[in-house]
Design a protein around this motif. Sequence first.
Motif, PDB file in Angstrom:
ATOM      1  N   GLN A   1     -11.244  -9.658  11.041  1.00  0.00           N
ATOM      2  CA  GLN A   1     -11.016  -8.220  10.950  1.00  0.00           C
ATOM      3  C   GLN A   1      -9.836  -7.923  10.029  1.00  0.00           C
ATOM      4  O   GLN A   1      -9.863  -6.940   9.269  1.00  0.00           O
TER       5      GLN A   1
ATOM      6  N   LYS B   1     -11.039  -8.148   6.521  1.00  0.00           N
ATOM      7  CA  LYS B   1     -11.840  -6.964   6.206  1.00  0.00           C
ATOM      8  C   LYS B   1     -10.936  -5.767   5.915  1.00  0.00           C
ATOM      9  O   LYS B   1     -11.180  -4.992   4.975  1.00  0.00           O
ATOM     10  N   GLU B   2      -9.874  -5.614   6.690  1.00  0.00           N
ATOM     11  CA  GLU B   2      -8.945  -4.509   6.490  1.00  0.00           C
ATOM     12  C   GLU B   2      -8.199  -4.647   5.158  1.00  0.00           C
ATOM     13  O   GLU B   2      -7.963  -3.653   4.459  1.00  0.00           O
TER      14      GLU B   2
ATOM     15  N   LYS C   1       0.818  -1.212   0.000  1.00  0.00           N
ATOM     16  CA  LYS C   1       0.000   0.000   0.000  1.00  0.00           C
ATOM     17  C   LYS C   1       0.851   1.261   0.000  1.00  0.00           C
ATOM     18  O   LYS C   1       0.515   2.256  -0.656  1.00  0.00           O
TER      19      LYS C   1
ATOM     20  N   GLU D   1     -18.801  -9.329  -0.316  1.00  0.00           N
ATOM     21  CA  GLU D   1     -18.828  -9.754  -1.712  1.00  0.00           C
ATOM     22  C   GLU D   1     -18.081 -11.063  -1.872  1.00  0.00           C
ATOM     23  O   GLU D   1     -17.175 -11.391  -1.102  1.00  0.00           O
TER      24      GLU D   1
ATOM     25  N   ILE E   1     -16.590  -9.533   4.002  1.00  0.00           N
ATOM     26  CA  ILE E   1     -16.292  -8.324   3.217  1.00  0.00           C
ATOM     27  C   ILE E   1     -17.474  -7.859   2.377  1.00  0.00           C
ATOM     28  O   ILE E   1     -17.398  -6.803   1.736  1.00  0.00           O
TER      29      ILE E   1
ATOM     30  N   HIS F   1      -9.304  -5.992   2.476  1.00  0.00           N
ATOM     31  CA  HIS F   1     -10.278  -5.598   1.445  1.00  0.00           C
ATOM     32  C   HIS F   1     -10.461  -4.089   1.417  1.00  0.00           C
ATOM     33  O   HIS F   1     -10.492  -3.467   0.344  1.00  0.00           O
ATOM     34  N   GLU F   2     -10.577  -3.475   2.584  1.00  0.00           N
ATOM     35  CA  GLU F   2     -10.786  -2.025   2.655  1.00  0.00           C
ATOM     36  C   GLU F   2      -9.566  -1.251   2.180  1.00  0.00           C
ATOM     37  O   GLU F   2      -9.684  -0.097   1.742  1.00  0.00           O
ATOM     38  N   MET F   3      -8.396  -1.876   2.241  1.00  0.00           N
ATOM     39  CA  MET F   3      -7.178  -1.231   1.721  1.00  0.00           C
ATOM     40  C   MET F   3      -7.121  -1.284   0.198  1.00  0.00           C
ATOM     41  O   MET F   3      -6.246  -0.674  -0.411  1.00  0.00           O
ATOM     42  N   GLY F   4      -8.052  -1.998  -0.409  1.00  0.00           N
ATOM     43  CA  GLY F   4      -8.141  -2.036  -1.859  1.00  0.00           C
ATOM     44  C   GLY F   4      -7.588  -3.280  -2.516  1.00  0.00           C
ATOM     45  O   GLY F   4      -7.556  -3.361  -3.756  1.00  0.00           O
TER      46      GLY F   4
END
Length: 276
Positions: A132, A135-136, A110, A179, A177, A138-141
């Motif tokens: 978690q 999830k992180e 990142k 999806e 996540i 995924h949220e980081m892209g």
Amino acid sequence: MIHRKWTALAGVLILLTACGQENEASSDKETESAKTEETAEVVEPEEPAESKEEPVQEEPEITDMPDPQYEINSANWSVQPIDGAEEKVVLLTIDDAPDKHAMEMAETLKSQNIPAIFFVNGHFLDTDEEKQQLKELHEMGFAIGNHTNSHPNLRDLTEQQQREEILQLNDTIEQIIGEKPKFFRAPHGANTDFSKQLVKEQEMVLMNWTYGYDWEQQYQNAQSLTEIMVNTEFLNNGANLLMHDREWTTEALPKIIQGLKDKGYGFVDPATIEGI
């Protein structure tokens, strides 16, 4: 005597005249009252209020997803450009996540805006902390891929067991996540006819790799792993690089990225890979 009679008759006539005048006056009042009531009952119609039409809300334009720029070549699992996309690129993938080092690897990527796919296993998603972490990621892209629930060799399983290994993890990932994963990679690269068909039915992209070394004992240190990943004969346009959530790979990752950059390679964004 006669005079009295005339007097009486005159009085009667006067009374009759007076009564007639009263009746006439009364009748005039009643007529006037009736006219007043009639006039009061007539109500002029109100002018219709100007209709205020609600403004028509325009439907938002639906923009198409950008056309894919790359596709997976199942003959050698490389990433091939579509319609003139950049050729000198590689795809970074990390298996067996999120074990102990996925988050550190993600931070390294990142910080340099390098995309990658993290292929996850279900047995690394047992705790709230592990969920978690996914999830992180995924949220980081980063793209999330399916690497089966318990990392078996699919060729040793029945079709029903293969189905459970793949679909159970799909469900788990989607719950975390929001999806379903787009990519599937079989442990050890060992697909079966059934797993290929199931992955296709699930509209996932089947993926293997071009090269990887970090599970071999001689490359389980940052220096030797960096050397082989950057200088192997298998590094070429569209190479699909396999790495794992391991300590030595985590240490080698910054230098691997730099070595690839020094050789002029860009990095494929998994979002631009053509789906099913």
